[in-house]
Design an enzyme around this catalytic site. Structure first.
Site, PDB file in Angstrom:
ATOM      1  N   GLN A 189       0.912  -1.211  -0.020  1.00 42.69           N
ATOM      2  CA  GLN A 189       0.065  -0.156  -0.002  1.00 42.69           C
ATOM      3  C   GLN A 189       1.090   1.244  -0.062  1.00 42.69           C
ATOM      4  O   GLN A 189       1.034   1.694  -0.983  1.00 42.69           O
ATOM      5  CB  GLN A 189      -1.200  -0.002   1.323  1.00 42.69           C
ATOM      6  CG  GLN A 189      -2.034  -1.141   0.754  1.00 42.69           C
ATOM      7  CD  GLN A 189      -3.033  -1.256   2.057  1.00 42.69           C
ATOM      8  OE1 GLN A 189      -3.446  -0.158   2.906  1.00 42.69           O
ATOM      9  NE2 GLN A 189      -3.931  -2.374   1.940  1.00 42.69           N
ATOM     10  N   GLY A 243      26.477 -11.015  16.641  1.00 44.33           N
ATOM     11  CA  GLY A 243      25.186 -10.614  15.771  1.00 44.33           C
ATOM     12  C   GLY A 243      24.851  -9.115  16.141  1.00 44.33           C
ATOM     13  O   GLY A 243      24.224  -8.617  15.157  1.00 44.33           O
ATOM     14  N   ASN A 244      25.376  -8.505  17.358  1.00 41.51           N
ATOM     15  CA  ASN A 244      25.144  -7.236  17.597  1.00 41.51           C
ATOM     16  C   ASN A 244      23.803  -6.614  17.982  1.00 41.51           C
ATOM     17  O   ASN A 244      23.309  -5.624  17.923  1.00 41.51           O
ATOM     18  CB  ASN A 244      25.506  -6.225  16.626  1.00 41.51           C
ATOM     19  CG  ASN A 244      25.993  -4.914  16.858  1.00 41.51           C
ATOM     20  OD1 ASN A 244      26.222  -4.475  18.016  1.00 41.51           O
ATOM     21  ND2 ASN A 244      25.592  -3.774  16.136  1.00 41.51           N
ATOM     22  N   SER A 248      22.243  -7.542  20.684  1.00 43.12           N
ATOM     23  CA  SER A 248      22.169  -6.928  21.936  1.00 43.12           C
ATOM     24  C   SER A 248      22.908  -5.888  22.272  1.00 43.12           C
ATOM     25  O   SER A 248      22.559  -4.682  22.768  1.00 43.12           O
ATOM     26  CB  SER A 248      22.557  -8.218  22.871  1.00 43.12           C
ATOM     27  OG  SER A 248      22.713  -7.736  24.337  1.00 43.12           O
ATOM     28  N   ALA A 270       0.352   7.211   7.341  1.00 46.10           N
ATOM     29  CA  ALA A 270       0.308   8.486   7.896  1.00 46.10           C
ATOM     30  C   ALA A 270      -0.693   8.377   9.018  1.00 46.10           C
ATOM     31  O   ALA A 270      -0.499   8.429  10.180  1.00 46.10           O
ATOM     32  CB  ALA A 270      -0.361   9.722   6.950  1.00 46.10           C
ATOM     33  N   SER A 302     -11.083   9.757   5.200  1.00 46.45           N
ATOM     34  CA  SER A 302     -11.432   8.907   3.978  1.00 46.45           C
ATOM     35  C   SER A 302     -12.186   9.839   2.900  1.00 46.45           C
ATOM     36  O   SER A 302     -12.846   9.358   2.069  1.00 46.45           O
ATOM     37  CB  SER A 302     -12.722   8.039   4.467  1.00 46.45           C
ATOM     38  OG  SER A 302     -12.445   7.385   5.758  1.00 46.45           O
ATOM     39  N   LEU A 313     -13.672   5.240   2.251  1.00 44.37           N
ATOM     40  CA  LEU A 313     -13.723   4.077   3.333  1.00 44.37           C
ATOM     41  C   LEU A 313     -12.488   3.930   4.140  1.00 44.37           C
ATOM     42  O   LEU A 313     -12.160   2.833   4.760  1.00 44.37           O
ATOM     43  CB  LEU A 313     -14.275   2.668   2.605  1.00 44.37           C
ATOM     44  CG  LEU A 313     -13.037   1.889   2.030  1.00 44.37           C
ATOM     45  CD1 LEU A 313     -13.452   0.371   1.847  1.00 44.37           C
ATOM     46  CD2 LEU A 313     -12.629   2.661   0.761  1.00 44.37           C
ATOM     47  N   GLU A 315     -10.999   5.006   6.608  1.00 46.06           N
ATOM     48  CA  GLU A 315     -11.224   4.906   8.231  1.00 46.06           C
ATOM     49  C   GLU A 315     -11.968   3.732   8.708  1.00 46.06           C
ATOM     50  O   GLU A 315     -11.718   3.037   9.795  1.00 46.06           O
ATOM     51  CB  GLU A 315     -11.568   6.148   8.784  1.00 46.06           C
ATOM     52  CG  GLU A 315     -10.872   7.213   8.577  1.00 46.06           C
ATOM     53  CD  GLU A 315     -11.407   8.365   8.804  1.00 46.06           C
ATOM     54  OE1 GLU A 315     -12.414   9.081   8.264  1.00 46.06           O
ATOM     55  OE2 GLU A 315     -11.139   9.057   9.898  1.00 46.06           O
TER      56      GLU A 315
END
Ligand SMILES: Cc1cc2nc3c(=O)[nH]c(=O)nc-3n(C[C@H](O)[C@H](O)[C@H](O)COP(=O)(O)OP(=O)(O)OC[C@H]3O[C@@H](n4cnc5c(N)ncnc54)[C@H](O)[C@@H]3O)c2cc1C
Ligand code: FES
Ligand code: FES
Length: 1341
Positions: free
Chosen positions: A120, A269-270, A272, A808, A1091, A1270, A1272
């Site tokens: 999307q 792995g970095n 942590s 957004a 909407s 539509l 929302e």
């Protein structure tokens, strides 16, 4: 061995490959992560930043390594935001650009994700593509289980995952057919889709997809193979500005290094260390990377277990365990199984691919899922330091509590031995998290018991918990006390009491949820008790009693099925011309570009010459006077240009829409934690952040500090005006009703969590104070206005540009305006272009979200369930400035009735003024909160009247045309149709019976089902807010450039507008291009909100196209057989204007709040949703089994996009109502500042069966082509899951004899569900709490 002189040796060249191209980096900085390197240095912007902490998957790339001994190539997905570039020496990286692009060839993964409508806003899409791509490199025909595991670390905030899964499913070998031919809709029954301009009526067709051809993929660079094979046995060193990276080649060298630099961490792995350095600003001058050392990478099967090297990734451990479990007899593999149980849901796939076993163990985090199991499993650690090796039991490091220092700083973990289990031994693993997958545990546990042979006498017991203290906790006393006891209920009872006492959690324990965590401690113990009981009984039925059948549900994980989905929509009229795209499921016009990473977002705009970067300095106090700001240290920091404060604003710092202002920079006082006080401008974002940490602000606390709605009510702290709606005679009605329901409900807020954080790039044009502003916003005209007024220049000098935005949901309006103003002031002061991209943590801290709401209510109803009167007060937490809070109150009140008639009504609403960051618009704008309130009344009325909730809903639902409370007329015909259709589609009554049947048979798991109707009034309550304009140019080659005022944020507005223009101009969509939304082409455009985007801009586009067509008509009628290009050419030659604006004045709308009357809305969207869930009464976990949605959206312009909006909003609603929880400190500091702490729905959370049907034969005379807006509406329907859980909880409570009316607050998190399912364990914990607080009081006095 000569040690590398880390302080002075010449650094090595870092060599790695990206997309088949060799990279030689002479100045590799150990602090630089791959994400920023590929985005900034290599300008490969397809890989996105979403969180920087490994929690969202937007930055996923594929890593390929070559192992010279085995000659094996390994491909795996990884989070580039956590990969230090120095860890990539000799490694090949593939980014989304490397697998395909529109200029050459699109990869089948990219094609299928796009064509199945899996993108999307597109911001998560490259990450999804790369996760799937890495899976396909290893498994070209993956199973569905492998797909969901591969995507478990990728978040999407828009789609609701269903179309992404659909796209990925097309690679499965096994049948993924829904097996349903009901209504002629089988998932494989798809027709041909888009081929050039041919258009079909099904969502997509798998037949048209390119096949996956593994021979076409990049090969591993031969140069790297040679490099690996001839690797000199020597230490590599990379030196950065502040940090040196040392990568030894042998264990001996490693141990020497560790002896020399005992404080230097080992980085594998970095996962942590990386987040600690990034978010907690921990700095390590020296980092040691042991990844190349063979001893740390072994996987060896022995006679009595498995030895795993400490640097092995968790994915390698998982594979090794899976293999050994499949080969060993069950009794030997119990520890392995328990580990696999945890590894299945530990982190996402990308984390498991890079995080090491040693790192997980040695970090000794309380949230380690492995340590409790390794500890109970008697695993041993093989440790080494210079000249010394030793073996210790892992449990020893947790035996004496958190502070024990059994490990020395010089010691390195080389490997771990995991033993076989024994015949009489039982091992289990438990974990409960806020979200089932990719979520740190709230509490976990490893438990083991060994019995004396042939008996049920405990010989040895081990219980370890995580999530309780600062590290894994051993219930030593409990285990010792119970040794020698029989495995029976008395033992269990005592075990619970002992463990609660021993593993004590003080009421103020960090992390909160204390009562819940205590309950989990004993609930897990109970589960273990049952599991062992069942196993003992199965070994020998005489040994002990079996688990009662009804209790078996405590032992079973939720059952998983192949995800199924169905989308039903009305096909276009067969008479519609094939070239007319309106009503057809056209793919998002940028879908392919989303999937290839070519779609550009704000931060993808190329670097501007000498551009600067901003970092914010925000208030640490909720309410305080600013006494002083000391910038001296910050100004001296490397790379710093300047610091910008309120004093630098040439125009206005405050914007007034109400009596309280919106503020750009705090000046004399701060009113919330997170308010921007100043910003540092520097030559890189790293330097800007480092300097920002050096700004010192002195505060003087001010009173009062108001954080909650309750506190605001106490202090009478509200924004004005307050709103009220009244109808009928409420007082009189209360006199006549049979029953009254009184109470209050609390609904939590919600973070937008758009995947693209707030972003802006301001470029001074160097003349006449003109500025180009590239900004991620829903409302460019507002940005223009705010930037102009803060700089004190006319709006005509500010040009705002928006190509697209990465989500957004209402969060990029006023907040984006304030942030753009900050950047504009900085650009104005420095004269440089300024790039301002908020970190996820800052974004969550600063920008606010959905308003929390409390409703206090009194509802009167008759014994037959009819609501006669309601008196309700709605309070929302507005935060520290008004923003849109008053409008949110208005919408919440106007929509509070949802689908129900309330003849006598009085409702008041007010926005509380508090010292939290200001809350703002969010999809649904108040309705998701007030709609939930009335649905909770329905539950209360049903419980009190003895009717079912669906009956109460039906009784009160609007049935005929009538005036709703503010006198606007409503025709509810389609509401009733949606309800009936949903009842039928979901087979509600038969499934309700099945749910009841299940519940009778299962004591510890319950199912629930709920069906919810929805009336969603569409409109903006004021006419001028829905005006719109468009600008259409026809060029002489016949191509068309279209623009309008709407913003593309994932909803597909540009696709729809191109469909509209294509229909009106009667030309193919491919002839029409959309470039950007800009204040220079369409001035004064209203925000893309509520909407309305397609409705209003569609009208404007149609108007512009019709104007053009009218101008062309004489030419067309003269040459009817001519082509579009002929007509355009002729028109140009006749000097006909080929450019037109289109305009829509907006919908008529009014609302008189004095009278409480008006026509604030234009029309109504209707819908209904039925959801079924299963809950685990012992942990509070839940699973979404099935959802059926029916929506009336008129005649859809594009069913694929519209269904996508419904599904995406619905899943966001699931997040709001069941999962997403904002947590603040008592001083108003937001704790939940990233995907680690704040959980939005992931792929595991969508309903396993998910059906969306668009109501057929629905017309809407008010909107373009009879469609309905539509964006929302679907969010509210997420509450069907909330009420299904409520239904399940009600069953539990009834069964446990708790007959009183209860209310559940939102979100219904595992904690709330568990605590509502009161039982002997919650009771035991409550007693324990009362007892310990009494003791505590006594001790104090
Ligand atoms: C998004 C995310 C989700 C996560 N979810 C979970 C989860 O659900 N459950 C869970 O248990 N964990 C989870 N984790 C934590 C993760 O499993 C650990 O961070 C990881 O295992 C640590 O390994 P690493 O290689 O990345 O360690 P690093 O970050 O590279 O190192 C961590 C520490 O271990 C030390 N160390 C590493 N190797 C050795 C060694 N051989 N000898 C001595 N010291 C050593 C280092 O000095 C360093 O201090 C999650 C992490 C992230 C980022
Ligand atoms: S940006 Fe890397 S996981 Fe979120
Ligand atoms: S499409 Fe996934 S976040 Fe927008």
């Amino acid at each position: 061995m000569s040690l590398p002189a880390a302080g002075g040796a010449r650094p090595d060249e870092l060599i790695f490959f990206v997309n088949g191209k060799k990279i030689v980096e002479k100045n590799a900085d150990p602090e630089q992560m791959l994400l920023s390197y590929i985005r900034k240095r290599l300008r490969l912007t397809g890989t996105k930043y979403g969180c920087g902490g490994g929690g969202c998957g937007a930055c996923t790339v594929m890593i390929s390594t070559y192992e010279p001994l085995s000659k094996k190539i390994r491909h795996y997905s990884a989070n580039s935001c956590l990969l230090p570039i120095c860890s990539l020496h000799g490694i090949s990286v593939t980014t989304v650009e490397g697998i395909g692009c529109t200029k050459t060839r699109i990869h089948p993964v990219q094609e299928r994700l796009a064509k199945c409508h899996g993108s999307q806003c597109g911001f998560c899409t490259p990450g999804m593509v790369m996760s799937m791509y890495a899976l396909l490199r290893n498994h070209p025909e993956p199973s569905m289980e492998q797909i969901t595991a591969a995507l478990s670390g990728n978040l999407c905030r828009c789609t609701g995952y269903r179309p992404i899964l659909d796209g990925c499913k097309t690679f499965c070998k096994e049948s993924v057919c829904c097996q349903s031919k009901e209504n002629g809709n089988c998932c494989l029954d798809q027709e041909d889709k888009l081929k050039g301009e041919e258009i079909s009526s099904k969502l997509f067709s798998a037949d048209a997809f390119q096949p996956l051809d593994p021979t076409q993929e990049f090969i591993f660079p031969p140069e790297l193979m040679t490099m690996a094979e001839n690797q000199p046995e020597r230490t590599c060193i990379f030196k950065g500005e502040r940090t040196t990276w040392i990568s030894p080649a042998s264990l001996k060298e490693l141990l020497e290094l560790k002896a020399k630099y005992p404080k230097a961490p080992l980085v594998v792995g970095n996962t942590s260390l990386g987040p600690e350095m990034k978010f907690k600003k921990v700095h390590h001058p020296i980092i040691i990377s042991p990844a190349r050392i063979l001893d740390l990478n072994v996987v060896r099967y022995t006679d009595n277990g498995l030895i795993v090297g400490a640097a092995c990734s968790l994915a390698v451990v998982k594979d090794a365990l899976t293999k050994i479990v499949s080969e060993l007899p069950g009794e030997k593999a119990k520890i392995f199984r328990a580990l696999l149980h945890q590894l299945k849901t530990l982190g996402g796939q990308q984390i498991r691919n890079i995080a090491s076993l040693g790192g997980n163990i040695m970090s000794r985090k309380s949230t380690s899922d492995l340590n409790p199991i390794l500890a109970v499993g008697n695993c041993t650690l093989n440790l080494a330091s210079r000249g010394e090796t030793r073996r210790i039991r892992l449990s020893d490091i947790f035996t004496n509590g958190a502070g024990n220092n059994i490990l020395t700083p010089e010691e390195v973990l080389v490997s771990v031995h995991i033993p076989h289990s024994r015949k009489e031994e039982f091992v289990s693993a438990f974990r409960q998290a806020q979200r089932r997958e990719n979520s740190l545990p709230i509490v976990n546990a490893g438990m083991r018991v060994l019995f004396a042979e042939g008996t049920d006498i405990i010989k040895d017991l081990g219980i370890f918990y995580g999530g309780i203290g600062s590290t894994t906790v051993y219930a030593k006393q409990t285990c010792q006390t119970l040794t020698g006891r029989l495995w029976n209920e008395q033992m269990l009872d005592e075990a619970c009491r002992l463990v609660l006492k021993e593993v004590s959690l003080p009421g103020s324990a960090p992390g909160g949820k204390v009562q819940y965590r205590r309950t989990l401690i004993v609930s897990f113990l109970f589960k273990f008790y049952l599991e062992v009981l069942q196993s003992l009984n199965r070994m020998d039925p005489h040994r002990c009693l079996d688990v009662p059948e009804k209790y078996e549900s405590a032992l079973q994980d939720f059952k998983s099925q192949m995800p199924q989905s169905e989308q039903i929509f009305q096909e276009v009229n067969p008479e519609q011309l094939p070239r007319d795209p309106v009503g057809r499921p056209i793919m998002h016009h940028a879908g392919i570009k989303h999937a290839t990473g070519e779609a550009l977002y704000c931060d993808d705009v190329r670097a501007v010459d000498e551009e600067l970067f901003l970092a914010v300095v925000t208030s640490s106090q909720a309410h305080a006077k600013i006494v002083s700001i000391d910038l001296s240290e910050a100004l001296k920091a490397p790379g710093v240009f300047d610091v910008v404060t309120a004093q630098d604003i040439p125009g206005t710092n405050e914007f007034y829409n109400y009596s309280d202002p919106e503020i750009i920079f705090a000046k004399d006082k701060v009113i919330c934690v997170g308010q921007i006080v100043c910003v540092v401008v520097a030559d890189s974002d790293v330097h800007a952040k480092q300097a920002a940490a050096k700004v010192k602000i002195e505060y003087e606390a001010l009173e009062p500090v108001i954080l909650t709605i309750e506190e605001a009510i106490k202090h009478n702290s509200f924004f004005e005006p307050q709103r009220k709606l009244e109808r009928g005679n409420v007082n009189e009605a209360f006199e006549t009703v049979d029953q009254i329901l009184e109470g209050e409900i609390h609904i939590g807020g919600q973070e937008h969590f758009y995947m693209e954080t707030q972003s802006v790039l301001v470029v001074p044009k160097g003349e006449d104070k003109e500025l180009d502003v590239y900004v991620s916003t829903q409302h460019p005209a507002l940005i223009q206005e705010m930037v102009a007024s803060c700089l004190g220049v006319p709006a005509n000098r500010i040009m705002c540009h928006v190509k697209r935005i990465g989500g957004a949901f209402g969060g990029k309006i006023g907040k984006a305006g304030l942030l753009a103003s900050v950047a504009a002031v900085a650009a104005n002061k420095t004269g440089h272009a300024v790039r301002f991209i908020l970190d996820r943590g800052d974004d969550m801290l600063i920008t606010g979200g959905r308003h929390p709401l409390i409703c206090k209510y009194k509802v009167g109803f008759t014994n037959d369930g009819r609501i006669m009167a309601a008196d309700a007060k709605y309070y929302i937490n507005g935060g520290c400035t008004p923003d849109d809070s008053i409008l949110v109150v208005e919408v919440a009140l106007l929509k509070m009735d949802n689908a129900y008639k309330i003849p006598n009504l009085r409702c008041c609403g007010c926005a509380c003024k508090t010292n939290l960051p200001s809350n703002t618009a969010f999809r649904g704008f108040g309705f998701p909160q007030s709609g939930l309130v009335i649905e909770s009344w329905i539950m209360g009325i049903a419980a009190k009247s003895g009717l079912s909730p669906e009956k109460v809903r039906e009784i009160n639902m609007y049935k005929e045309t009538e005036q709703i409370c503010y006198i606007q007329e409503l025709d509810p015909e389609n509401l009733v149709r949606c309800w009936n259709k949903c009842m039928e589609k979901s087979a509600y009554y038969s499934r309700k019976m099945a749910v009841e049947e299940f519940n009778k048979l299962n004591y510890w798991k319950k199912k629930g089902i709920a069906i919810i109707p929805m009336k969603f009034p569409f409109g903006l309550t004021s006419s001028f807010l829905s005006q719109a304009a468009a600008l259409v140019h026809i060029y002489t080659d016949g191509s068309v450039l279209l623009t309008h005022g709407g913003i593309e944020m994932g909803q597909g507005i540009h696709t729809k507008m191109i469909q509209v223009a294509s229909r009106e101009l009667k030309i193919p969509m491919s002839s029409i291009h959309f470039c950007e939304t800009s204040t220079t082409t369409v001035p004064n455009a209203c925000a893309s909100v509520a909407s309305t985007g397609t409705d209003v801009n569609g009208m404007a586009v149609k108007d512009a196209c019709q104007t053009l067509l009218k101008r062309l008509e004489p030419i067309i009628s003269k040459n009817p057989t001519g082509t579009w290009n002929d007509w355009v050419k002729e028109a140009f030659e006749q000097s006909i204007n080929l450019s037109a604006t289109g305009y829509f004045r907006g919908y008529t709308a009014d609302m008189d709040w004095e009278k409480g009357e008006g026509h604030p809305f234009t029309y109504f969207v209707f819908g209904a949703a039925c959801s079924e869930v299963e809950i685990d009464c012992l942990t509070g976990d839940h699973k979404n089994i099935r959802t059926d949605i029916v929506m009336d959206i008129g005649c859809s312009i594009n069913p694929a996009l519209d269904i996508g909006q419904i599904e995406g909003a619905f899943v966001q609603g699931i997040g709001l109502y069941t999962m997403e929880e904002l947590k603040y400190s008592p001083d108003g500091v937001l704790y939940t500042r990233g995907p680690d702490q704040y959980k939005i729905p992931a792929v595991c959370d969508i309903p396993e069966q998910f059906s969306v049907s668009l109501l057929s034969s629905s017309q809407n005379p008010y909107a373009i082509y009879s469609s309905k807006g539509l964006g929302e509406a679907g969010l509210f329907l997420g509450c069907s899951v909330f009420f299904a859980i409520w239904d399940a909880v009600a069953t539990v409570r009834k069964e446990r004899g708790l007959s009183g009316i209860f209310t559940l607050n939102s979100p219904l998190t595992p904690e709330r569900i568990r605590m509502a399912c009161a039982d002997q364990f919650t009771e035991m914990c409550a007693l324990f709490s009362a007892y310990s607080s009494a003791n505590e009081c006594q001790r104090r006095t």
